[in-house]
Design a protein around this motif. Structure first.
Motif, PDB file in Angstrom:
ATOM      1  N   CYS A  71     -39.606  51.152  27.328  1.00 12.39           N
ATOM      2  CA  CYS A  71     -38.226  50.725  27.085  1.00 12.39           C
ATOM      3  C   CYS A  71     -37.846  50.748  25.615  1.00 12.39           C
ATOM      4  CB  CYS A  71     -38.002  49.324  27.658  1.00 12.39           C
ATOM      5  SG  CYS A  71     -37.934  49.273  29.470  1.00 12.39           S
ATOM      6  N   ASN A  72     -38.813  50.561  24.707  1.00 13.65           N
ATOM      7  CA  ASN A  72     -38.454  50.543  23.294  1.00 13.65           C
ATOM      8  C   ASN A  72     -38.778  51.856  22.594  1.00 13.65           C
ATOM      9  OD1 ASN A  72     -41.227  50.429  22.975  1.00 13.65           O
ATOM     10  ND2 ASN A  72     -41.203  48.696  21.556  1.00 13.65           N
ATOM     11  N   ARG A  73     -38.874  52.928  23.334  1.00 11.08           N
ATOM     12  CA  ARG A  73     -38.982  54.261  22.760  1.00 11.08           C
ATOM     13  C   ARG A  73     -37.598  54.902  22.807  1.00 11.08           C
ATOM     14  NH1 ARG A  73     -42.611  57.901  26.125  1.00 11.08           N
ATOM     15  NH2 ARG A  73     -44.322  56.679  25.230  1.00 11.08           N
ATOM     16  N   PRO A  74     -37.095  55.447  21.711  1.00 13.25           N
ATOM     17  CA  PRO A  74     -35.724  55.983  21.703  1.00 13.25           C
ATOM     18  C   PRO A  74     -35.440  56.979  22.824  1.00 13.25           C
ATOM     19  CG  PRO A  74     -36.544  55.842  19.467  1.00 13.25           C
ATOM     20  CD  PRO A  74     -37.704  55.481  20.358  1.00 13.25           C
ATOM     21  N   ALA A  75     -36.357  57.906  23.076  1.00 14.56           N
ATOM     22  CA  ALA A  75     -36.117  58.897  24.116  1.00 14.56           C
ATOM     23  C   ALA A  75     -36.027  58.241  25.494  1.00 14.56           C
ATOM     24  CB  ALA A  75     -37.217  59.952  24.099  1.00 14.56           C
ATOM     25  N   SER A  76     -36.906  57.265  25.757  1.00 18.56           N
ATOM     26  CA  SER A  76     -36.854  56.567  27.044  1.00 18.56           C
ATOM     27  C   SER A  76     -35.586  55.742  27.166  1.00 18.56           C
ATOM     28  CB  SER A  76     -38.085  55.658  27.194  1.00 18.56           C
ATOM     29  OG  SER A  76     -39.283  56.400  27.238  1.00 18.56           O
ATOM     30  N   ALA A  77     -35.199  55.046  26.084  1.00 18.47           N
ATOM     31  CA  ALA A  77     -33.986  54.230  26.126  1.00 18.47           C
ATOM     32  C   ALA A  77     -32.763  55.097  26.405  1.00 18.47           C
ATOM     33  CB  ALA A  77     -33.814  53.472  24.808  1.00 18.47           C
ATOM     34  N   ALA A  78     -32.698  56.278  25.788  1.00 19.18           N
ATOM     35  CA  ALA A  78     -31.571  57.175  26.029  1.00 19.18           C
ATOM     36  C   ALA A  78     -31.539  57.625  27.482  1.00 19.18           C
ATOM     37  CB  ALA A  78     -31.661  58.377  25.099  1.00 19.18           C
ATOM     38  N   GLU A  79     -32.690  57.927  28.048  1.00 16.50           N
ATOM     39  CA  GLU A  79     -32.747  58.366  29.442  1.00 16.50           C
ATOM     40  C   GLU A  79     -32.395  57.235  30.395  1.00 16.50           C
ATOM     41  OE1 GLU A  79     -33.385  60.437  33.006  1.00 16.50           O
ATOM     42  OE2 GLU A  79     -32.823  61.038  30.974  1.00 16.50           O
ATOM     43  N   LEU A  80     -32.885  56.030  30.129  1.00 13.31           N
ATOM     44  CA  LEU A  80     -32.556  54.889  30.987  1.00 13.31           C
ATOM     45  C   LEU A  80     -31.062  54.591  30.950  1.00 13.31           C
ATOM     46  CD1 LEU A  80     -35.543  52.503  30.156  1.00 13.31           C
ATOM     47  CD2 LEU A  80     -35.263  54.003  32.143  1.00 13.31           C
ATOM     48  N   GLN A  81     -30.465  54.703  29.780  1.00 11.78           N
ATOM     49  CA  GLN A  81     -29.026  54.480  29.686  1.00 11.78           C
ATOM     50  C   GLN A  81     -28.275  55.552  30.462  1.00 11.78           C
ATOM     51  OE1 GLN A  81     -27.409  53.258  25.849  1.00 11.78           O
ATOM     52  NE2 GLN A  81     -25.814  54.831  26.060  1.00 11.78           N
ATOM     53  N   ARG A  82     -28.712  56.793  30.357  1.00 13.46           N
ATOM     54  CA  ARG A  82     -28.057  57.871  31.097  1.00 13.46           C
ATOM     55  C   ARG A  82     -28.135  57.625  32.605  1.00 13.46           C
ATOM     56  NH1 ARG A  82     -28.927  61.807  34.219  1.00 13.46           N
ATOM     57  NH2 ARG A  82     -31.167  61.358  34.292  1.00 13.46           N
ATOM     58  N   ARG A  83     -29.293  57.188  33.071  1.00 11.84           N
ATOM     59  CA  ARG A  83     -29.453  56.913  34.497  1.00 11.84           C
ATOM     60  C   ARG A  83     -28.543  55.774  34.948  1.00 11.84           C
ATOM     61  NH1 ARG A  83     -36.094  56.923  35.201  1.00 11.84           N
ATOM     62  NH2 ARG A  83     -36.468  59.060  34.440  1.00 11.84           N
ATOM     63  N   ALA A  84     -28.448  54.735  34.118  1.00 12.30           N
ATOM     64  CA  ALA A  84     -27.605  53.603  34.492  1.00 12.30           C
ATOM     65  C   ALA A  84     -26.144  54.007  34.575  1.00 12.30           C
ATOM     66  CB  ALA A  84     -27.792  52.460  33.489  1.00 12.30           C
ATOM     67  N   VAL A  85     -25.685  54.808  33.614  1.00 16.30           N
ATOM     68  CA  VAL A  85     -24.293  55.282  33.638  1.00 16.30           C
ATOM     69  C   VAL A  85     -24.046  56.124  34.877  1.00 16.30           C
ATOM     70  CG1 VAL A  85     -22.633  56.772  32.454  1.00 16.30           C
ATOM     71  CG2 VAL A  85     -24.003  55.140  31.146  1.00 16.30           C
ATOM     72  N   GLU A  86     -25.002  56.989  35.205  1.00 16.60           N
ATOM     73  CA  GLU A  86     -24.868  57.815  36.402  1.00 16.60           C
ATOM     74  C   GLU A  86     -24.883  56.962  37.665  1.00 16.60           C
ATOM     75  OE1 GLU A  86     -27.126  61.643  38.515  1.00 16.60           O
ATOM     76  OE2 GLU A  86     -27.956  60.697  36.721  1.00 16.60           O
ATOM     77  N   PHE A  87     -25.694  55.923  37.675  1.00 10.14           N
ATOM     78  CA  PHE A  87     -25.832  55.066  38.857  1.00 10.14           C
ATOM     79  C   PHE A  87     -24.568  54.234  39.101  1.00 10.14           C
ATOM     80  CE2 PHE A  87     -27.355  51.318  41.181  1.00 10.14           C
ATOM     81  CZ  PHE A  87     -28.121  51.898  42.173  1.00 10.14           C
ATOM     82  N   THR A  88     -23.978  53.718  38.026  1.00 13.16           N
ATOM     83  CA  THR A  88     -22.818  52.827  38.167  1.00 13.16           C
ATOM     84  C   THR A  88     -21.491  53.557  38.118  1.00 13.16           C
ATOM     85  OG1 THR A  88     -22.733  52.389  35.783  1.00 13.16           O
ATOM     86  CG2 THR A  88     -24.089  50.930  37.128  1.00 13.16           C
ATOM     87  N   GLY A  89     -21.443  54.690  37.432  1.00 13.12           N
ATOM     88  CA  GLY A  89     -20.207  55.430  37.332  1.00 13.12           C
ATOM     89  C   GLY A  89     -19.302  55.006  36.187  1.00 13.12           C
ATOM     90  N   ASP A  90     -19.749  54.096  35.332  1.00 13.22           N
ATOM     91  CA  ASP A  90     -18.940  53.746  34.162  1.00 13.22           C
ATOM     92  C   ASP A  90     -19.835  53.571  32.942  1.00 13.22           C
ATOM     93  OD1 ASP A  90     -19.362  50.749  33.389  1.00 13.22           O
ATOM     94  OD2 ASP A  90     -19.130  50.676  35.561  1.00 13.22           O
ATOM     95  N   GLY A  91     -19.189  53.514  31.779  1.00 13.53           N
ATOM     96  CA  GLY A  91     -19.936  53.536  30.523  1.00 13.53           C
ATOM     97  C   GLY A  91     -20.620  52.252  30.158  1.00 13.53           C
ATOM     98  N   GLY A  92     -20.132  51.104  30.642  1.00 15.18           N
ATOM     99  CA  GLY A  92     -20.782  49.848  30.316  1.00 15.18           C
ATOM    100  C   GLY A  92     -19.813  48.749  29.943  1.00 15.18           C
ATOM    101  N   LEU A  93     -20.373  47.632  29.519  1.00 13.02           N
ATOM    102  CA  LEU A  93     -19.603  46.421  29.246  1.00 13.02           C
ATOM    103  C   LEU A  93     -18.656  46.581  28.073  1.00 13.02           C
ATOM    104  CD1 LEU A  93     -19.468  43.288  29.996  1.00 13.02           C
ATOM    105  CD2 LEU A  93     -21.070  42.975  28.105  1.00 13.02           C
TER     106      LEU A  93
END
Length: 721
Positions: free
Chosen positions: A256-278
């Motif tokens: 979770c605290n690796r930049p590449a992993s954090a970027a991928e996790l954020q991308r997945r969350a955006v794809e999963f929810t359909g919006d950019g975030g809070l």
């Protein structure tokens, strides 16, 4: 209007003259006590001539600091942030040497070492004097802060600020609900105490009027910043089983605290929810693992791997360090914190404090970065956001979490960090009074920490050693140290231009048939890379008949999660204890029915069940032993304050919110999971600033660059000291 402008100009000129005079006097004093600092010719000068020389030197040094320093720092933007912090003294001393060289007739002279000292003292004195003079005039003080705020929005903020309130979410990383409550009761956090209605010192007990309410909430099984903050900022932490885990389909270890992993996790969350975030509507994200969809970013790990003219992982340092007084003060505090940590560690060793983990090597510098540099830069960023009138700001302060990992969540070391964090909260509350709009400050945490010695210290072996023994593989004679999941290390490594962690090769065993064992606090994950998909209990028993019983019966293990071909998900415990998750209804909390989960309290079954449904859950999930009476767990990492699994205060963070906002849950109900917290925070934004329109991250401009926030740390921090 014209008369008011002339009056303001006169006041400004008077303050400049006063600061110049104080700086001149400081230079004269330093010249008198430092043998290698000279302000007169070799043949001697009159007192008047020496005073003129000091005035010229102080004036030129002040001009150079104001005009040249920002360009020097910008030129060094790609220099690692920690290296820049160490260069601060030498850069400032170089400016002084230049100023002395411009004094006529060569009357100013100092060697390099003395110039560093003189420049540091003069910057600090000038900063304190300028702030003290501005404090006497609230209008002048407010105008000074506005000048340091977002230039692109200054006119709109000054003329007519937004009528609706803005919201600042401040995350105290790792501070549990009970830890916060105890710190308030001990008088360690007077700012938070005042929000909760505690009377000021010396005031009658009935004088305190609360402005905020404090409530706990319950984390998911993975009680760590990656899962919690992704859920809070992006509305989904689906498929985040731990701080680090192995994904068989890609053959990679996600951290979770690796930049590449954090970027991928954020991308997945955006794809999963359909919006950019809070934070998609006029938001700012400061010091976080994820952006939350904000346009304004500083020290956000998910964009740290991006490169460009304004490098996003370090551009946030520029605005802060572009003020030499800020840079000198933070650098000096950094050194003091390193010395403090060395002293505290040495005292613990002399007193034979237990439990204890190693605190040598680079740790003193990592701690100083988290407790000083990261704090100062993030607080300055939030101040700039409030003065710019932004609608929503989310910032993470990691200081307590880093110290508590190594000193313990209720240690005196950690309490001192809470005291300093409270001063930062008080600073932000004062700045809010000068903002162009009203702000509601919400304080929250992403998880708590549970105390206890490490698994390795208690049993002399690591979880990986235990797994190898259960598989019949050779076990090293000496237990090896495990990796630390402390969030602050990510910020430090990003600032040093170094990868947060190396790739999967450090975790991969010698043979693909051997298991990969990963630790996340007191949560362990075991995966067999040569078996596609999730390995079942029956497959594990056929390959390693003793493994599951070795794990389940070990005294350091609380329970084991595995999936059976016949019975679905199973929780295994000591002495053959076994429970089918499918047999537990939603919310089942009866200890008689929970078997190995009984000690872990309400919600444990639901948390385990949810994680079991993740696509990337490990073949075997192991949660350490937990003592419900002492609240202790056994971390599989080298931490005596840990989080990541179930057991104790790590699963009980807090939410402190203004009374003007609606309660987060109905009476008697407890928020469960970071995704529920996200929905509450989004509802509060709707209540304060109107409906929030989600914006998909992929619809944002591709060339969006990180904003560099205004430099305001010196002006406001000194005011409140």
């Amino acid at each position: 209007m014209a008369e008011g402008n002339w009056r303001r100009a006169g006041h400004a000129a008077w303050r400049i003259a006063a600061v110049w005079a104080i700086s001149t006097l400081t230079m004269l004093v330093l010249a008198g006590i430092l043998p290698d600092f000279r302000l007169q010719s070799e043949n001697g000068d009159s007192a008047t001539r020496i005073g003129i020389t000091a005035g010229i030197g102080a004036g030129v040094f002040g001009l150079l600091s104001a005009l040249v320093w920002p360009f020097v720092v910008r030129a060094l933007l790609l220099v690692p942030a920690l290296v820049l912090g160490l260069l601060v003294f030498f850069l400032n001393g170089s400016l002084l040497l230049v100023a002395l060289s411009l004094i006529p007739d060569g009357r100013g002279e100092a060697n390099a070492e003395t110039a560093v000292v003189v420049a540091a003292v003069m910057s600090a004195v000038a900063s304190a004097a300028s702030t003290a003079l501005a404090v006497r005039d609230d209008d002048a003080y407010r105008r000074r802060l506005y000048r340091l705020s977002d230039r692109r929005r200054r006119r709109a903020a000054t003329v007519a600020g937004p009528r609706t309130p803005g919201t600042v979410f401040l995350q105290l990383d790792g501070v549990g609900h009970d830890v916060l409550r105890d710190a308030v009761d001990k008088g360690l956090m007077p700012t938070v105490a005042s929000w909760l209605g505690a009377p000021a010192e010396g005031a009658p007990a009935e004088s305190g009027v609360p402005s905020h309410l404090l409530t706990p909430w319950r984390t998911d099984w993975s009680s760590q910043t990656g899962a919690s903050q992704l859920g809070i900022l992006h509305g989904s932490n689906h498929d985040i089983p731990a701080f680090r885990w192995y994904e068989k389909d890609s053959g990679e270890v996600m951290v979770c605290n690796r930049p590449a992993s954090a970027a991928e996790l954020q991308r997945r969350a955006v794809e999963f929810t359909g919006d950019g975030g809070l934070l998609t509507v006029d938001g700012a994200s400061r010091g976080n693992l994820f952006s939350g969809g904000a346009d304004q970013l500083a020290l956000v790990l998910s964009v740290a791997a991006r490169r460009g003219r304004a490098n996003r992982s370090r551009a946030g340092y520029f605005a802060y360090f572009s003020d030499p007084a800020n840079a000198v003060r933070t650098a000096m505090s950094f050194v003091a914190e390193v010395v403090r940590e060395i002293g505290q560690s040495l005292r613990g060793r002399i007193r034979q404090v237990r439990p204890r983990v190693g605190r040598g090597g680079l740790y003193p510098f990592i701690r100083a970065f988290a407790t000083v540099v990261e704090r100062d830069v993030v607080v300055a960023a939030v101040i700039g956001d409030m003065l710019a009138g932004r609608s929503a700001v989310y910032a993470d302060l990691v200081a307590y979490d880093e110290v508590a990992h190594h000193s313990g969540p209720r240690s005196r070391d950690a309490e001192q960090v809470l005291e300093r964090l409270d001063r930062s909260l008080g600073l932000l509350a004062k700045v809010a009074e000068h903002a162009p709009r009203h702000y509601r400050i919400v304080l929250l945490s992403d998880h708590g920490q549970s105390p206890g010695e490490t698994f390795r210290a208690r049993f002399g072996l690591t979880l990986g050693d235990l797994v190898r023994a259960g598989c019949g593989l050779p076990v090293p004679r000496r237990a090896r140290r495990t990796h630390s999941g402390a969030e602050a290390r990510a910020a430090v490594r990003a600032a040093l231009h170094r990868p947060v962690e190396e790739g999967v090769e450090q975790y991969r065993p010698a043979k693909d048939s051997e298991p990969i064992v990963l630790a996340s606090g007191n949560l362990g994950l075991i995966s067999f890379p040569d078996v596609p998909g999730r390995m079942t209990r029956e497959q594990i028993d056929r390959r390693h008949p003793a493994l599951l019983s070795t794990l389940a019966n070990h005294p350091g293990v609380g329970f084991v999660l595995v999936r059976s071909e016949r019975h679905g998900p199973l929780v295994l415990g000591a002495r053959g204890a076994e429970i089918r998750l499918d047999e537990l209804g939603e919310g089942a909390d009866d200890p008689r029915l929970l078997g190995p989960l009984a000690d872990f309290g309400p919600g444990a079954a639901d948390a385990v069940r949810r994680t079991d449904g993740f696509p990337h859950v490990a073949d075997i999930m192991v949660n350490s032993w937990y003592d419900p009476e002492e609240g202790e767990v056994l971390a599989f990492e080298e931490q005596i304050g840990s989080h990541g699994g179930l057991g104790g205060e790590q699963s009980r963070p807090f939410l402190l919110f203004p009374l003007a906002l609606t309660p987060p849950a109905a009476d008697g109900e407890l928020l469960t999971g970071a995704e529920q917290v996200h929905r509450v925070l989004r509802r509060w934004l709707w209540e304060t600033d109107g409906p929030q329109v989600p914006v998909a991250e992929n619809s944002r401009p591709a060339d969006q660059t990180e904003e560099t926030f205004p430099v305001v740390g010196r002006a406001v921090e000194d005011k409140t000291r």
